[in-house]
Design a protein around this motif. Structure first.
Motif, PDB file in Angstrom:
ATOM      1  N   ILE A 180       0.858  -1.195   0.000  1.00  0.00           N
ATOM      2  CA  ILE A 180       0.000   0.000   0.000  1.00  0.00           C
ATOM      3  C   ILE A 180       0.888   1.237   0.000  1.00  0.00           C
ATOM      4  CG2 ILE A 180      -1.779   1.300   1.225  1.00  0.00           C
ATOM      5  CD1 ILE A 180      -2.628  -1.361   2.548  1.00  0.00           C
ATOM      6  N   THR A 181       0.800   2.024  -1.052  1.00  0.00           N
ATOM      7  CA  THR A 181       1.612   3.240  -1.123  1.00  0.00           C
ATOM      8  C   THR A 181       0.772   4.464  -0.790  1.00  0.00           C
ATOM      9  OG1 THR A 181       1.182   3.707  -3.465  1.00  0.00           O
ATOM     10  CG2 THR A 181       3.040   2.208  -2.950  1.00  0.00           C
ATOM     11  N   VAL A 182       1.462   5.510  -0.398  1.00  0.00           N
ATOM     12  CA  VAL A 182       0.787   6.782  -0.137  1.00  0.00           C
ATOM     13  C   VAL A 182       0.124   7.268  -1.434  1.00  0.00           C
ATOM     14  CG1 VAL A 182       1.099   9.175   0.605  1.00  0.00           C
ATOM     15  CG2 VAL A 182       2.352   7.342   1.759  1.00  0.00           C
ATOM     16  N   GLY A 183       0.772   7.023  -2.569  1.00  0.00           N
ATOM     17  CA  GLY A 183       0.183   7.395  -3.851  1.00  0.00           C
ATOM     18  C   GLY A 183      -1.153   6.718  -4.087  1.00  0.00           C
ATOM     19  N   GLU A 184      -1.237   5.426  -3.771  1.00  0.00           N
ATOM     20  CA  GLU A 184      -2.491   4.695  -3.931  1.00  0.00           C
ATOM     21  C   GLU A 184      -3.582   5.299  -3.056  1.00  0.00           C
ATOM     22  OE1 GLU A 184      -4.257   0.132  -3.615  1.00  0.00           O
ATOM     23  OE2 GLU A 184      -2.286   0.569  -2.760  1.00  0.00           O
ATOM     24  N   ILE A 185      -3.230   5.618  -1.829  1.00  0.00           N
ATOM     25  CA  ILE A 185      -4.199   6.199  -0.891  1.00  0.00           C
ATOM     26  C   ILE A 185      -4.704   7.539  -1.429  1.00  0.00           C
ATOM     27  CG2 ILE A 185      -4.548   7.080   1.454  1.00  0.00           C
ATOM     28  CD1 ILE A 185      -2.206   5.109   2.277  1.00  0.00           C
ATOM     29  N   VAL A 186      -3.792   8.381  -1.887  1.00  0.00           N
ATOM     30  CA  VAL A 186      -4.189   9.698  -2.405  1.00  0.00           C
ATOM     31  C   VAL A 186      -5.069   9.535  -3.648  1.00  0.00           C
ATOM     32  CG1 VAL A 186      -3.351  11.856  -3.425  1.00  0.00           C
ATOM     33  CG2 VAL A 186      -2.213  10.899  -1.400  1.00  0.00           C
ATOM     34  N   ARG A 187      -4.733   8.612  -4.543  1.00  0.00           N
ATOM     35  CA  ARG A 187      -5.560   8.396  -5.736  1.00  0.00           C
ATOM     36  C   ARG A 187      -6.969   7.956  -5.354  1.00  0.00           C
ATOM     37  NH1 ARG A 187      -0.675   6.974  -7.867  1.00  0.00           N
ATOM     38  NH2 ARG A 187      -0.831   4.813  -7.184  1.00  0.00           N
ATOM     39  N   ILE A 188      -7.071   7.078  -4.352  1.00  0.00           N
ATOM     40  CA  ILE A 188      -8.388   6.622  -3.902  1.00  0.00           C
ATOM     41  C   ILE A 188      -9.193   7.786  -3.337  1.00  0.00           C
ATOM     42  CG2 ILE A 188      -9.578   5.236  -2.144  1.00  0.00           C
ATOM     43  CD1 ILE A 188      -7.221   3.186  -2.493  1.00  0.00           C
ATOM     44  N   MET A 189      -8.559   8.586  -2.515  1.00  0.00           N
ATOM     45  CA  MET A 189      -9.285   9.652  -1.821  1.00  0.00           C
ATOM     46  C   MET A 189      -9.510  10.898  -2.680  1.00  0.00           C
ATOM     47  SD  MET A 189      -9.800   7.861   0.798  1.00  0.00           S
ATOM     48  CE  MET A 189     -10.788   8.991   1.733  1.00  0.00           C
ATOM     49  N   GLU A 190      -8.593  11.186  -3.590  1.00  0.00           N
ATOM     50  CA  GLU A 190      -8.681  12.409  -4.389  1.00  0.00           C
ATOM     51  C   GLU A 190      -9.198  12.148  -5.811  1.00  0.00           C
ATOM     52  OE1 GLU A 190      -8.002  15.380  -3.056  1.00  0.00           O
ATOM     53  OE2 GLU A 190      -7.097  14.639  -1.214  1.00  0.00           O
ATOM     54  N   GLY A 191      -9.179  10.885  -6.227  1.00  0.00           N
ATOM     55  CA  GLY A 191      -9.569  10.581  -7.597  1.00  0.00           C
ATOM     56  C   GLY A 191      -8.412  10.735  -8.574  1.00  0.00           C
ATOM     57  N   GLY A 192      -7.218  10.929  -8.081  1.00  0.00           N
ATOM     58  CA  GLY A 192      -6.035  11.077  -8.916  1.00  0.00           C
ATOM     59  C   GLY A 192      -5.020  11.981  -8.242  1.00  0.00           C
ATOM     60  N   ILE A 193      -3.860  12.078  -8.888  1.00  0.00           N
ATOM     61  CA  ILE A 193      -2.804  12.947  -8.361  1.00  0.00           C
ATOM     62  C   ILE A 193      -2.405  13.888  -9.490  1.00  0.00           C
ATOM     63  CG2 ILE A 193      -0.479  13.081  -7.378  1.00  0.00           C
ATOM     64  CD1 ILE A 193      -0.861  10.210  -6.363  1.00  0.00           C
ATOM     65  N   THR A 194      -3.054  15.014  -9.537  1.00  0.00           N
ATOM     66  CA  THR A 194      -2.718  16.015 -10.547  1.00  0.00           C
ATOM     67  C   THR A 194      -2.766  17.397  -9.918  1.00  0.00           C
ATOM     68  OG1 THR A 194      -5.017  16.167 -11.292  1.00  0.00           O
ATOM     69  CG2 THR A 194      -3.595  14.644 -12.485  1.00  0.00           C
ATOM     70  N   LEU A 195      -1.916  18.253 -10.400  1.00  0.00           N
ATOM     71  CA  LEU A 195      -1.852  19.616  -9.862  1.00  0.00           C
ATOM     72  C   LEU A 195      -2.904  20.532 -10.478  1.00  0.00           C
ATOM     73  CD1 LEU A 195       2.017  20.053  -9.720  1.00  0.00           C
ATOM     74  CD2 LEU A 195       0.457  19.518  -7.853  1.00  0.00           C
ATOM     75  N   THR A 196      -3.322  20.235 -11.707  1.00  0.00           N
ATOM     76  CA  THR A 196      -4.350  21.034 -12.367  1.00  0.00           C
ATOM     77  C   THR A 196      -5.286  20.109 -13.127  1.00  0.00           C
ATOM     78  OG1 THR A 196      -3.085  21.303 -14.405  1.00  0.00           O
ATOM     79  CG2 THR A 196      -2.767  22.984 -12.707  1.00  0.00           C
ATOM     80  N   ASP A 197      -6.479  20.583 -13.421  1.00  0.00           N
ATOM     81  CA  ASP A 197      -7.456  19.780 -14.151  1.00  0.00           C
ATOM     82  C   ASP A 197      -6.969  19.414 -15.547  1.00  0.00           C
ATOM     83  OD1 ASP A 197      -9.216  19.791 -12.025  1.00  0.00           O
ATOM     84  OD2 ASP A 197     -10.340  21.518 -12.758  1.00  0.00           O
ATOM     85  N   CYS A 198      -6.225  20.320 -16.182  1.00  0.00           N
ATOM     86  CA  CYS A 198      -5.802  20.075 -17.563  1.00  0.00           C
ATOM     87  C   CYS A 198      -4.784  18.944 -17.680  1.00  0.00           C
ATOM     88  CB  CYS A 198      -5.249  21.350 -18.199  1.00  0.00           C
ATOM     89  SG  CYS A 198      -3.658  21.886 -17.520  1.00  0.00           S
ATOM     90  N   VAL A 199      -4.169  18.557 -16.581  1.00  0.00           N
ATOM     91  CA  VAL A 199      -3.198  17.469 -16.616  1.00  0.00           C
ATOM     92  C   VAL A 199      -3.904  16.145 -16.900  1.00  0.00           C
ATOM     93  CG1 VAL A 199      -1.596  16.110 -15.212  1.00  0.00           C
ATOM     94  CG2 VAL A 199      -1.490  18.596 -15.169  1.00  0.00           C
ATOM     95  N   SER A 200      -5.034  15.926 -16.248  1.00  0.00           N
ATOM     96  CA  SER A 200      -5.747  14.663 -16.418  1.00  0.00           C
ATOM     97  C   SER A 200      -6.839  14.732 -17.484  1.00  0.00           C
ATOM     98  CB  SER A 200      -6.363  14.224 -15.092  1.00  0.00           C
ATOM     99  OG  SER A 200      -7.254  15.212 -14.617  1.00  0.00           O
ATOM    100  N   ASP A 201      -7.225  15.931 -17.858  1.00  0.00           N
ATOM    101  CA  ASP A 201      -8.297  16.099 -18.843  1.00  0.00           C
ATOM    102  C   ASP A 201      -7.953  17.254 -19.771  1.00  0.00           C
ATOM    103  OD1 ASP A 201     -10.651  16.330 -20.283  1.00  0.00           O
ATOM    104  OD2 ASP A 201     -11.869  16.934 -18.561  1.00  0.00           O
ATOM    105  N   GLU A 202      -7.495  16.915 -20.960  1.00  0.00           N
ATOM    106  CA  GLU A 202      -7.073  17.942 -21.918  1.00  0.00           C
ATOM    107  C   GLU A 202      -8.216  18.865 -22.318  1.00  0.00           C
ATOM    108  OE1 GLU A 202      -5.257  17.931 -26.365  1.00  0.00           O
ATOM    109  OE2 GLU A 202      -4.282  16.607 -24.917  1.00  0.00           O
ATOM    110  N   THR A 203      -9.448  18.385 -22.185  1.00  0.00           N
ATOM    111  CA  THR A 203     -10.602  19.207 -22.564  1.00  0.00           C
ATOM    112  C   THR A 203     -11.051  20.131 -21.427  1.00  0.00           C
ATOM    113  OG1 THR A 203     -12.205  17.520 -21.872  1.00  0.00           O
ATOM    114  CG2 THR A 203     -11.402  17.422 -24.158  1.00  0.00           C
ATOM    115  N   ALA A 204     -10.394  20.052 -20.273  1.00  0.00           N
ATOM    116  CA  ALA A 204     -10.776  20.887 -19.128  1.00  0.00           C
ATOM    117  C   ALA A 204     -10.506  22.367 -19.389  1.00  0.00           C
ATOM    118  CB  ALA A 204     -10.045  20.442 -17.870  1.00  0.00           C
TER     119      ALA A 204
END
Length: 141
Positions: A74-98
């Motif tokens: 179990i990594t801290v990254g996994e925990i953050v992804r579960i709780m936050e829905g991902g690890i990105t600093l801005t919306d455009c990082v995970s969604d180019e159409t944002a």
């Protein structure tokens, strides 16, 4: 970027379960006392962690919650992804159409790279690492 209390508290909660991982379920009230997280917030945090298979719960007089995976996996990254829905600093990082500027944005690649580095770093730290190095800076090893 500021992590939500959900991510920080989920990490604290899972670490507490890992430290007490003797196959004895811990009640929510006991977890609240040992972590300083309210019972109500623990109940909210546990739902997504159970859904992700990190925690299992047992009902009844001897019931409670127990870690359902090895702390090494179990990594801290996994925990953050579960709780936050991902690890990105801005919306455009995970969604180019944002953002309408994404295709031509000269700074998007900075936020993408920074998000990748953050995710890699959080993925490199497991609950077992936190158990082994309680007060040391594991990032400086």
């Amino acid at each position: 970027m500021k992590l939500s209390a959900r991510s920080r508290y989920a990490t604290r909660l899972l670490l507490d379960l890992a430290l007490h991982n003797d196959d004895t379920p811990l009640r929510t009230t006991v977890l609240s006392e040992s972590t300083g997280i309210t019972v109500q917030f623990i109940e909210q945090i546990i739902r997504p962690l159970k859904k992700a298979g990190l925690i299992k719960s047992k009902r009844g007089a001897t019931g409670g919650h127990i870690l359902d995976k090895d702390p090494k996996t179990i990594t801290v990254g996994e925990i953050v992804r579960i709780m936050e829905g991902g690890i990105t600093l801005t919306d455009c990082v995970s969604d180019e159409t944002a953002c309408e500027r994404s295709p031509t944005c000269r700074t998007r690649q900075v936020w993408q790279r920074a998000s990748e580095v953050l995710e890699q770093e959080l993925d490199s730290i497991s609950l077992a690492d936190l158990m082994t190095h309680p007060n040391d800076s594991i990032l400086l090893d």
